[in-house]
Design an enzyme around this catalytic site. Structure first.
Site: not given
Ligand code: FES
Length: 135
Positions: A40, A109
């Site tokens: 992400c 996360c």
């Molecule tokens: Fe990237 Fe939570 S979506 S750390």
């Protein structure tokens, strides 16, 4: 789950996301660790001031989703005044538990905080070794 759908999170997560503790730069940090989620792109920098064998102060800078910001914030709370030896035993599950759990899809996360902590403690050990070598 969209990142801005806060209904899936615990009250603790929402509180720490909306009111992060210890956010910002720690100018006199002597232990710094960073981590970035390659999927992400979210990023955390953890800064600690360690005196003797205790963490006296902790701050963070995180660019990421609510779960990463909340676990970053909680990590600084948990780490403040903690013994370094105890901090070294912490896992990402400890941070997940500390925020009252995370939705399954957001468990990953919490890796940022755990990985940044490991790197910060490694950084501290390295600095200690270097200062010891030059003494
Ligand atoms: Fe990237 Fe939570 S979506 S750390």
């Amino acid at each position: 789950m969209p990142d801005d759908d806060l209904r899936a999170y615990s009250e603790i997560v929402i509180d720490h996301f909306q009111h992060p503790r210890n956010a910002g730069v720690l100018e006199d940090a002597n232990a710094v660790g960073e981590d970035r989620n390659p999927v992400c792109g979210d990023h955390m920098k953890l800064m600690l001031r360690i005196e003797g064998d205790e963490i006296r102060e902790a701050r963070f800078q995180t660019r990421g989703c609510p779960a990463s910001i909340a676990t970053s914030s909680m990590a600084t709370v948990v780490l403040t005044d903690m013994r370094v030896a105890d901090a070294a035993q912490l896992t990402r599950q400890d941070f997940v538990d500390a925020v009252g759990g995370l939705p399954k899809a957001k468990i990953h996360c919490s890796v940022l905080a755990a990985a940044a902590l490991k790197r910060a403690l490694a950084d501290f050990r390295e600095r200690s070794t270097m200062s010891g070598a030059s003494a």
